[in-house]
Design a protein around this motif. Structure first.
Motif, PDB file in Angstrom:
ATOM      1  N   PRO A  18       0.790  -1.244  -0.038  1.00 16.64           N
ATOM      2  CA  PRO A  18      -0.043  -0.021  -0.079  1.00 16.64           C
ATOM      3  C   PRO A  18       0.809   1.392  -0.092  1.00 16.64           C
ATOM      4  CG  PRO A  18       0.216  -1.073   2.238  1.00 16.64           C
ATOM      5  CD  PRO A  18       0.803  -1.850   1.292  1.00 16.64           C
ATOM      6  N   VAL A  19       0.231   2.402  -0.430  1.00 15.73           N
ATOM      7  CA  VAL A  19       0.680   3.804  -0.473  1.00 15.73           C
ATOM      8  C   VAL A  19      -0.146   4.704   0.319  1.00 15.73           C
ATOM      9  CG1 VAL A  19       1.667   5.584  -1.729  1.00 15.73           C
ATOM     10  CG2 VAL A  19       2.183   3.279  -2.234  1.00 15.73           C
ATOM     11  N   GLU A  20       0.274   5.400   1.347  1.00 13.58           N
ATOM     12  CA  GLU A  20      -0.502   6.361   1.999  1.00 13.58           C
ATOM     13  C   GLU A  20       0.107   7.766   1.665  1.00 13.58           C
ATOM     14  OE1 GLU A  20      -1.494   5.883   5.933  1.00 13.58           O
ATOM     15  OE2 GLU A  20      -2.399   3.957   5.833  1.00 13.58           O
ATOM     16  N   PHE A  21      -0.619   8.984   1.469  1.00  7.79           N
ATOM     17  CA  PHE A  21      -0.047  10.231   1.264  1.00  7.79           C
ATOM     18  C   PHE A  21      -0.849  11.117   2.293  1.00  7.79           C
ATOM     19  CE2 PHE A  21      -0.587  14.206  -0.950  1.00  7.79           C
ATOM     20  CZ  PHE A  21       0.418  14.865  -0.671  1.00  7.79           C
ATOM     21  N   TRP A  22      -0.159  11.552   3.201  1.00  7.76           N
ATOM     22  CA  TRP A  22      -0.724  12.419   4.242  1.00  7.76           C
ATOM     23  C   TRP A  22      -0.495  13.943   3.795  1.00  7.76           C
ATOM     24  CZ3 TRP A  22      -1.587  11.118   9.862  1.00  7.76           C
ATOM     25  CH2 TRP A  22      -1.911   9.688   9.950  1.00  7.76           C
ATOM     26  N   THR A  23      -1.606  14.661   3.481  1.00  9.25           N
ATOM     27  CA  THR A  23      -1.225  16.107   3.423  1.00  9.25           C
ATOM     28  C   THR A  23      -1.639  16.648   4.727  1.00  9.25           C
ATOM     29  OG1 THR A  23      -2.235  16.051   1.251  1.00  9.25           O
ATOM     30  CG2 THR A  23      -2.621  18.078   2.463  1.00  9.25           C
ATOM     31  N   LEU A  24      -0.845  17.690   5.200  1.00  7.82           N
ATOM     32  CA  LEU A  24      -0.714  18.299   6.351  1.00  7.82           C
ATOM     33  C   LEU A  24      -1.156  19.877   6.131  1.00  7.82           C
ATOM     34  CD1 LEU A  24       2.495  16.632   7.879  1.00  7.82           C
ATOM     35  CD2 LEU A  24      -0.133  15.969   7.956  1.00  7.82           C
ATOM     36  N   ASN A  25      -2.313  20.109   6.171  1.00  6.37           N
ATOM     37  CA  ASN A  25      -2.494  21.484   5.778  1.00  6.37           C
ATOM     38  C   ASN A  25      -2.180  22.472   6.727  1.00  6.37           C
ATOM     39  OD1 ASN A  25      -4.600  21.071   3.531  1.00  6.37           O
ATOM     40  ND2 ASN A  25      -6.009  19.872   5.279  1.00  6.37           N
ATOM     41  N   GLY A  26      -1.534  23.484   6.042  1.00 10.52           N
ATOM     42  CA  GLY A  26      -0.891  24.398   6.790  1.00 10.52           C
ATOM     43  C   GLY A  26       0.479  24.573   7.569  1.00 10.52           C
ATOM     44  N   ILE A  27       1.094  23.309   7.132  1.00  6.30           N
ATOM     45  CA  ILE A  27       2.482  22.851   8.008  1.00  6.30           C
ATOM     46  C   ILE A  27       3.565  23.028   7.026  1.00  6.30           C
ATOM     47  CG2 ILE A  27       3.485  21.258   9.157  1.00  6.30           C
ATOM     48  CD1 ILE A  27       0.632  22.095  10.489  1.00  6.30           C
ATOM     49  N   GLY A  28       4.555  23.460   7.690  1.00  2.00           N
ATOM     50  CA  GLY A  28       5.661  23.627   6.900  1.00  2.00           C
ATOM     51  C   GLY A  28       6.699  22.478   6.500  1.00  2.00           C
ATOM     52  N   HIS A  29       7.895  22.750   6.502  1.00  3.80           N
ATOM     53  CA  HIS A  29       8.974  21.983   6.092  1.00  3.80           C
ATOM     54  C   HIS A  29       9.655  21.185   7.563  1.00  3.80           C
ATOM     55  CE1 HIS A  29      11.893  20.374   3.447  1.00  3.80           C
ATOM     56  NE2 HIS A  29      12.989  20.588   4.431  1.00  3.80           N
ATOM     57  N   LEU A  30       9.014  20.484   7.966  1.00  6.76           N
ATOM     58  CA  LEU A  30       9.367  19.955   9.433  1.00  6.76           C
ATOM     59  C   LEU A  30       8.720  18.503   9.585  1.00  6.76           C
ATOM     60  CD1 LEU A  30       6.457  20.550  11.082  1.00  6.76           C
ATOM     61  CD2 LEU A  30       7.443  22.617  11.252  1.00  6.76           C
ATOM     62  N   VAL A  31       9.208  17.704  10.807  1.00 11.15           N
ATOM     63  CA  VAL A  31       8.622  16.531  10.960  1.00 11.15           C
ATOM     64  C   VAL A  31       7.668  16.603  12.152  1.00 11.15           C
ATOM     65  CG1 VAL A  31       9.233  14.051  12.083  1.00 11.15           C
ATOM     66  CG2 VAL A  31      10.823  15.301  10.699  1.00 11.15           C
ATOM     67  N   PRO A  32       6.296  16.623  12.187  1.00 13.57           N
ATOM     68  CA  PRO A  32       5.417  16.886  13.066  1.00 13.57           C
ATOM     69  C   PRO A  32       5.604  15.790  14.235  1.00 13.57           C
ATOM     70  CG  PRO A  32       4.216  16.351  10.954  1.00 13.57           C
ATOM     71  CD  PRO A  32       5.771  15.959  10.760  1.00 13.57           C
ATOM     72  N   SER A  33       5.758  16.607  15.422  1.00 13.84           N
ATOM     73  CA  SER A  33       6.201  15.814  16.580  1.00 13.84           C
ATOM     74  C   SER A  33       5.741  16.354  17.902  1.00 13.84           C
ATOM     75  CB  SER A  33       7.958  15.790  16.795  1.00 13.84           C
ATOM     76  OG  SER A  33       8.252  17.097  16.742  1.00 13.84           O
ATOM     77  N   GLY A  34       4.772  17.559  17.820  1.00 11.51           N
ATOM     78  CA  GLY A  34       4.425  18.082  18.798  1.00 11.51           C
ATOM     79  C   GLY A  34       5.406  19.094  19.491  1.00 11.51           C
ATOM     80  N   LYS A  35       6.741  19.243  18.892  1.00 13.78           N
ATOM     81  CA  LYS A  35       7.775  20.029  19.372  1.00 13.78           C
ATOM     82  C   LYS A  35       7.544  21.303  18.880  1.00 13.78           C
ATOM     83  CE  LYS A  35      10.495  16.283  21.055  1.00 13.78           C
ATOM     84  NZ  LYS A  35      11.815  15.804  21.308  1.00 13.78           N
ATOM     85  N   THR A  36       8.495  22.347  19.130  1.00 11.63           N
ATOM     86  CA  THR A  36       8.741  23.543  18.693  1.00 11.63           C
ATOM     87  C   THR A  36       9.807  23.746  17.617  1.00 11.63           C
ATOM     88  OG1 THR A  36       7.467  24.737  20.465  1.00 11.63           O
ATOM     89  CG2 THR A  36       8.941  26.322  19.058  1.00 11.63           C
TER      90      THR A  36
END
Length: 197
Positions: A151-169
C-alpha cells in the motif's frame, strides 16, 4: 556544490553493507527506512536502486524529482514494489507541496520536483496500485490511500511547513507546526500494518 557522486561517495553501497551487517550479526531480516527532507530523497533513491532490500519506506517533506531532473540511470533500475507512506505540508516552501524548485537558499538548490501528491501517485503506480481513495480526517490531515499488497499512503498536512510533526517547537523559518500529528507514531502504525500482512 559537489554531490556525493562527484566526491566518490557510495551512499547506496554503504546502506547495502550496513543492512548486510545487521542481517549477518543480529539476524535482522526486515528493513524499514524513514527520511526527512534530504534524508527523504535518500529513501526515494533506495526505493529505486535497492527496493528488494526494503520492507517499507516513509518520507516527510520530500518530493520526487521531475523526469528532467532525474538521473538517466534511474530508468534502468528494475521496479519492485515497496509499501510507502509520505507526509507533506501545504506551507512547505523548501520542498513545495505543489511541486517546483526545491532547496534551502541559493547554494543548496535541488532542482524541480513533482508535486507531493504526484510523487505519491508515482510510487503507487510503481507498486501496481490503481484503487485510490481520499479521506479528510480533520482540519490538518487528509489522507490519500492506494490499497493493495504493497500500500501507499499520502498524508497532506494543511498549513504545515518543512518539518517533522512531533508536537515540538521548531525554528520559525521552517514554517508552522502542529501538535495534532506525531509522525513517528503514524509511520510506526503503518509499518506495523505492513509487518502483519
Amino acid at each position: 556544490m559537489k554531490t556525493p557522486s562527484h566526491l566518490g561517495i557510495d551512499d547506496v553501497g554503504f546502506f547495502v553493507k550496513l543492512a548486510t551487517h545487521l542481517g549477518n550479526t543480529y539476524g535482522i531480516k526486515r528493513i524499514f527506512v524513514v527520511g526527512y527532507s534530504n534524508g527523504g530523497q535518500m529513501v526515494l533513491r533506495l526505493m529505486h536502486e535497492v527496493p528488494k532490500m526494503l520492507s517499507g519506506a516513509a518520507t516527510i517533506a520530500s518530493n520526487m524529482p521531475v523526469a528532467e531532473n532525474t538521473l538517466p540511470q534511474v530508468k534502468t533500475f528494475k521496479t519492485h514494489p515497496v509499501p510507502y507512506l509520505a507526509m507533506a505540508g501545504t506551507a512547505d516552501t523548501f520542498s513545495p507541496y505543489e511541486g517546483g524548485d526545491a532547496g534551502i537558499g541559493r547554494e543548496h538548490r535541488r532542482g524541480v520536483g513533482m508535486s507531493a501528491f504526484d510523487s505519491a501517485a508515482y510510487i503507487a503506480a510503481r507498486n501496481g496500485l490503481t484503487e485510490h481513495r481520499h479521506d479528510v480526517i480533520d482540519d490538518v490531515v487528509s489522507i490519500d490511500t492506494w490499497d493493495g499488497e504493497n500500500p501507499v499512503e499520502f498524508w497532506t498536512l494543511n498549513g504545515i511547513g518543512h518539518l517533522v510533526p512531533s508536537g515540538k517547537t521548531y525554528p520559525e523559518f521552517l514554517g508552522p507546526s502542529t501538535t495534532s500529528v506525531i509522525a513517528a507514531e503514524e509511520i510506526g502504525k503503518f509499518f506495523d500494518g505492513v509487518r502483519r500482512r
